[in-house]
Design an enzyme around this catalytic site. Structure first.
Site, PDB file in Angstrom:
ATOM      1  N   ARG A 147       0.828  -1.211   0.000  1.00 19.05           N
ATOM      2  CA  ARG A 147       0.000   0.000   0.000  1.00 19.05           C
ATOM      3  C   ARG A 147       0.867   1.269   0.000  1.00 19.05           C
ATOM      4  O   ARG A 147       0.502   2.276  -0.560  1.00 19.05           O
ATOM      5  CB  ARG A 147      -0.879  -0.013   1.263  1.00 19.05           C
ATOM      6  CG  ARG A 147      -2.089   0.876   1.212  1.00 19.05           C
ATOM      7  CD  ARG A 147      -2.838   0.897   2.545  1.00 19.05           C
ATOM      8  NE  ARG A 147      -2.883  -0.339   3.269  1.00 19.05           N
ATOM      9  CZ  ARG A 147      -3.852  -1.261   3.153  1.00 19.05           C
ATOM     10  NH1 ARG A 147      -4.843  -1.052   2.337  1.00 19.05           N
ATOM     11  NH2 ARG A 147      -3.794  -2.375   3.860  1.00 19.05           N
ATOM     12  N   TYR A 148       1.985   1.220   0.677  1.00 21.76           N
ATOM     13  CA  TYR A 148       2.875   2.378   0.806  1.00 21.76           C
ATOM     14  C   TYR A 148       4.179   2.089   0.058  1.00 21.76           C
ATOM     15  O   TYR A 148       4.610   0.943  -0.023  1.00 21.76           O
ATOM     16  CB  TYR A 148       3.211   2.630   2.280  1.00 21.76           C
ATOM     17  CG  TYR A 148       2.015   2.890   3.160  1.00 21.76           C
ATOM     18  CD1 TYR A 148       1.466   4.162   3.259  1.00 21.76           C
ATOM     19  CD2 TYR A 148       1.442   1.873   3.904  1.00 21.76           C
ATOM     20  CE1 TYR A 148       0.376   4.402   4.079  1.00 21.76           C
ATOM     21  CE2 TYR A 148       0.349   2.096   4.732  1.00 21.76           C
ATOM     22  CZ  TYR A 148      -0.182   3.374   4.812  1.00 21.76           C
ATOM     23  OH  TYR A 148      -1.251   3.613   5.615  1.00 21.76           O
ATOM     24  N   ARG A 200       7.159   0.279   2.355  1.00 19.75           N
ATOM     25  CA  ARG A 200       6.912  -0.904   3.170  1.00 19.75           C
ATOM     26  C   ARG A 200       5.777  -1.725   2.588  1.00 19.75           C
ATOM     27  O   ARG A 200       4.929  -1.192   1.879  1.00 19.75           O
ATOM     28  CB  ARG A 200       6.589  -0.516   4.619  1.00 19.75           C
ATOM     29  CG  ARG A 200       5.396   0.400   4.757  1.00 19.75           C
ATOM     30  CD  ARG A 200       5.481   1.139   6.091  1.00 19.75           C
ATOM     31  NE  ARG A 200       4.342   1.988   6.345  1.00 19.75           N
ATOM     32  CZ  ARG A 200       4.208   3.243   5.911  1.00 19.75           C
ATOM     33  NH1 ARG A 200       5.153   3.770   5.144  1.00 19.75           N
ATOM     34  NH2 ARG A 200       3.151   3.956   6.214  1.00 19.75           N
ATOM     35  N   CYS A 235      -4.290 -18.217  13.247  1.00 20.88           N
ATOM     36  CA  CYS A 235      -3.921 -17.523  14.482  1.00 20.88           C
ATOM     37  C   CYS A 235      -4.074 -18.494  15.650  1.00 20.88           C
ATOM     38  O   CYS A 235      -4.888 -19.426  15.574  1.00 20.88           O
ATOM     39  CB  CYS A 235      -4.830 -16.329  14.723  1.00 20.88           C
ATOM     40  SG  CYS A 235      -4.694 -15.056  13.464  1.00 20.88           S
ATOM     41  N   CYS A 254      -9.812 -13.483  17.527  1.00 21.86           N
ATOM     42  CA  CYS A 254     -10.394 -12.336  18.217  1.00 21.86           C
ATOM     43  C   CYS A 254     -11.756 -12.069  17.596  1.00 21.86           C
ATOM     44  O   CYS A 254     -11.890 -12.058  16.364  1.00 21.86           O
ATOM     45  CB  CYS A 254      -9.484 -11.128  18.047  1.00 21.86           C
ATOM     46  SG  CYS A 254      -7.763 -11.503  18.420  1.00 21.86           S
ATOM     47  N   CYS A 259     -11.872  -9.278  14.926  1.00 22.33           N
ATOM     48  CA  CYS A 259     -10.756  -9.286  13.970  1.00 22.33           C
ATOM     49  C   CYS A 259     -11.104  -8.571  12.670  1.00 22.33           C
ATOM     50  O   CYS A 259     -12.147  -8.806  12.077  1.00 22.33           O
ATOM     51  CB  CYS A 259     -10.375 -10.729  13.662  1.00 22.33           C
ATOM     52  SG  CYS A 259      -9.108 -10.852  12.386  1.00 22.33           S
ATOM     53  N   ARG A 288      -9.518  -9.023   9.901  1.00 21.90           N
ATOM     54  CA  ARG A 288      -9.325  -9.926   8.759  1.00 21.90           C
ATOM     55  C   ARG A 288     -10.102 -11.221   8.976  1.00 21.90           C
ATOM     56  O   ARG A 288      -9.705 -12.286   8.510  1.00 21.90           O
ATOM     57  CB  ARG A 288      -7.831 -10.229   8.569  1.00 21.90           C
ATOM     58  CG  ARG A 288      -7.010  -9.048   8.137  1.00 21.90           C
ATOM     59  CD  ARG A 288      -5.722  -9.432   7.403  1.00 21.90           C
ATOM     60  NE  ARG A 288      -5.042  -8.223   6.972  1.00 21.90           N
ATOM     61  CZ  ARG A 288      -3.931  -7.752   7.528  1.00 21.90           C
ATOM     62  NH1 ARG A 288      -3.340  -8.406   8.509  1.00 21.90           N
ATOM     63  NH2 ARG A 288      -3.379  -6.653   7.093  1.00 21.90           N
ATOM     64  N   ASP A 346     -12.121  -1.414  13.394  1.00 19.48           N
ATOM     65  CA  ASP A 346     -12.411  -1.418  11.958  1.00 19.48           C
ATOM     66  C   ASP A 346     -13.838  -1.893  11.695  1.00 19.48           C
ATOM     67  O   ASP A 346     -14.458  -2.563  12.525  1.00 19.48           O
ATOM     68  CB  ASP A 346     -11.419  -2.347  11.241  1.00 19.48           C
ATOM     69  CG  ASP A 346     -10.017  -1.779  11.263  1.00 19.48           C
ATOM     70  OD1 ASP A 346      -9.862  -0.586  10.944  1.00 19.48           O
ATOM     71  OD2 ASP A 346      -9.079  -2.520  11.621  1.00 19.48           O
ATOM     72  N   ASP A 394      -7.799   3.194  10.302  1.00 15.75           N
ATOM     73  CA  ASP A 394      -7.555   2.739   8.927  1.00 15.75           C
ATOM     74  C   ASP A 394      -8.747   3.178   8.091  1.00 15.75           C
ATOM     75  O   ASP A 394      -9.883   2.760   8.347  1.00 15.75           O
ATOM     76  CB  ASP A 394      -7.399   1.215   8.888  1.00 15.75           C
ATOM     77  CG  ASP A 394      -5.968   0.798   9.126  1.00 15.75           C
ATOM     78  OD1 ASP A 394      -5.134   1.036   8.236  1.00 15.75           O
ATOM     79  OD2 ASP A 394      -5.685   0.252  10.209  1.00 15.75           O
ATOM     80  N   LYS A 453      -3.643   4.599   6.909  1.00  9.27           N
ATOM     81  CA  LYS A 453      -3.860   4.746   8.353  1.00  9.27           C
ATOM     82  C   LYS A 453      -3.498   6.176   8.743  1.00  9.27           C
ATOM     83  O   LYS A 453      -2.446   6.677   8.348  1.00  9.27           O
ATOM     84  CB  LYS A 453      -2.921   3.756   9.045  1.00  9.27           C
ATOM     85  CG  LYS A 453      -3.157   3.580  10.529  1.00  9.27           C
ATOM     86  CD  LYS A 453      -2.053   2.777  11.177  1.00  9.27           C
ATOM     87  CE  LYS A 453      -1.719   1.429  10.600  1.00  9.27           C
ATOM     88  NZ  LYS A 453      -2.722   0.510  10.301  1.00  9.27           N
TER      89      LYS A 453
HETATM   90  S1  SF4 Z   1      -6.913  -9.700  15.265  1.00 11.15           S
HETATM   91 FE1  SF4 Z   1      -7.324 -11.289  13.717  1.00 11.15          FE
HETATM   92  S2  SF4 Z   1      -5.320 -11.611  12.714  1.00 11.15           S
HETATM   93 FE2  SF4 Z   1      -4.931 -10.585  14.707  1.00 11.15          FE
HETATM   94  S3  SF4 Z   1      -4.606 -12.280  16.194  1.00 11.15           S
HETATM   95 FE3  SF4 Z   1      -6.770 -11.700  16.309  1.00 11.15          FE
HETATM   96  S4  SF4 Z   1      -7.749 -13.155  14.886  1.00 11.15           S
HETATM   97 FE4  SF4 Z   1      -5.591 -13.164  14.370  1.00 11.15          FE
END
Ligand code: SF4
Length: 358
Positions: free
Chosen positions: A90-91, A94, A103, A107, A110, A112, A271, A308, A315
């Site tokens: 994106r940048y 980086r 993972c 979470c 999350c 993603r 997000d 973001d 961001k």
């Molecule tokens: S936020 Fe999403 S990518 Fe990050 S540790 Fe939690 S589940 Fe995994």
């Protein structure tokens, strides 16, 4: 691996662990069909009740079945910046390298969540080779950020050749990891892992943690092992309603991080990921929290509050701002206690401002 097999991954095991009631099982089965569930033994130990600030982050709820119109599958817009599989660029200076889609925990907020979870785990050898070739072909890329999924889920034996390849790319000067591992599965921070991170190219580790209750003795010891190996540690935290959206919760977390050699780096506004509305605060509330911390905490304990921009537009810091421009280069500045002060005009610019391009 026995450690992995003990993770809580099903609605039935959530019930057996007293994290949900029997009545909730049908709705939690619906959530688990849509979004991955995993709770490591280490983070289960940090939960004191099924409704505390740790449990709320990992125990699914029926709220996740509600997707608001503004929520989107790719909330920060990775897809348009994916030149080859596993890379988000994106940048100019980086890029993200996403070698692993799994993972240790999932979470509930999350960003993603539509792409991490069961399914293909790692990039294949061919996909990884193409991703590395892309990085070699981009001389402006100064920093490679390994994220995912959680890149420290990769075994040291499989990580080592990736690190060796990155180390050999002359223009890559920094390798950064974003990870939950030191907090949620600290036993994975072994000597072998630290050895795999021991490249000539400096490695930085950004640890994702949202509440001080996550940081038990094992997590603190894992952070110590990383910092003792000379790896600079930063943190990223997501602002979460019902978890850390009070000045006290944030203060405790950021002070504890600094006392454990971790510099708070980002406080992310939540997000617009699907099924996460119940975690999001208003930006105004986030700014008020940051304002409250400004007068109470050392600068070393202050992260930047960031958003973001949906659609992949990057961001940006979202305040609060302490400076008002009254024209003619005259400013009013608000101090940490809410009082306003004039600040004298600076020299009048005598040249066109420098032009920057992205
Ligand atoms: S936020 Fe999403 S990518 Fe990050 S540790 Fe939690 S589940 Fe995994």
């Amino acid at each position: 691996m026995p450690r992995r097999s003990r993770a809580i991954r099903t609605p039935e095991s959530l019930y057996e662990q007293n994290l949900i009631t029997e009545e909730k099982l049908p709705e939690i089965r619906s959530v688990a069909k849509r979004y991955a569930v995993s709770i490591t033994p280490a983070i289960r130990e940090r939960m004191e009740t099924p409704d505390d600030p740790v449990a709320r982050q990992f125990v699914p709820t029926a709220d996740e079945l509600v997707t608001l119109p503004e929520e989107r599958a790719d909330p920060i817009g990775d897809a348009p910046f994916t030149p080859v599989k596993g890379i988000t660029h994106r940048y100019p200076d980086r890029l993200l390298l996403k070698p692993m889609h799994l993972c240790p925990v999932y979470c509930r907020f999350c960003f993603r969540r539509e792409v991490v979870g069961p399914g293909e785990g790692m990039l294949s050898a061919d996909e990884m080779a193409r991703a590395l070739e892309y990085i070699r072909s981009q001389p402006d890329v100064w920093e490679v950020i390994l994220t995912g999924g959680d890149p420290l889920m990769i075994s040291p034996a499989r990580l080592e050749p990736i690190m060796t390849a990155l180390d050999a790319i002359e223009h890559v000067k920094v390798i950064r990891f974003h990870t939950r591992i030191p907090v949620v599965d600290p036993d994975r921070v072994t000597d072998a892992l630290i050895e795999a991170l021991g490249t000539e190219t400096p490695v930085w580790v950004v640890v994702h943690t949202n509440h001080v209750q996550e940081l038990g003795d094992a997590a603190r010891a894992a952070l110590r092992r990383l910092s003792s190996a000379g790896i600079p540690l930063l943190s990223q935290t997501v602002l979460l309603k019902g978890v850390n959206d009070t000045p006290t919760a944030l203060e405790d977390l950021f002070r504890t991080l600094v006392a454990n050699r971790v510099k708070p780096y980002y406080l992310h506004h939540g997000d617009l990921a699907p099924g996460t509305h119940h975690f999001r605060t208003s930006i105004q509330h986030g700014q008020e929290l940051m304002g409250r911390l400004r007068g109470r905490l050392s600068g070393t304990c202050q992260p930047t509050y960031v958003l973001d921009i949906p659609g992949g537009h990057g961001k940006v810091p979202v305040g609060p701002s302490y400076l008002e421009d009254h024209g003619n280069h005259t400013y009013r500045v608000r101090d940490p206690w809410g009082c306003h002060h004039d600040y004298p005009p600076g020299p009048v610019p005598d040249a066109e401002p420098a032009q920057f391009t992205l």
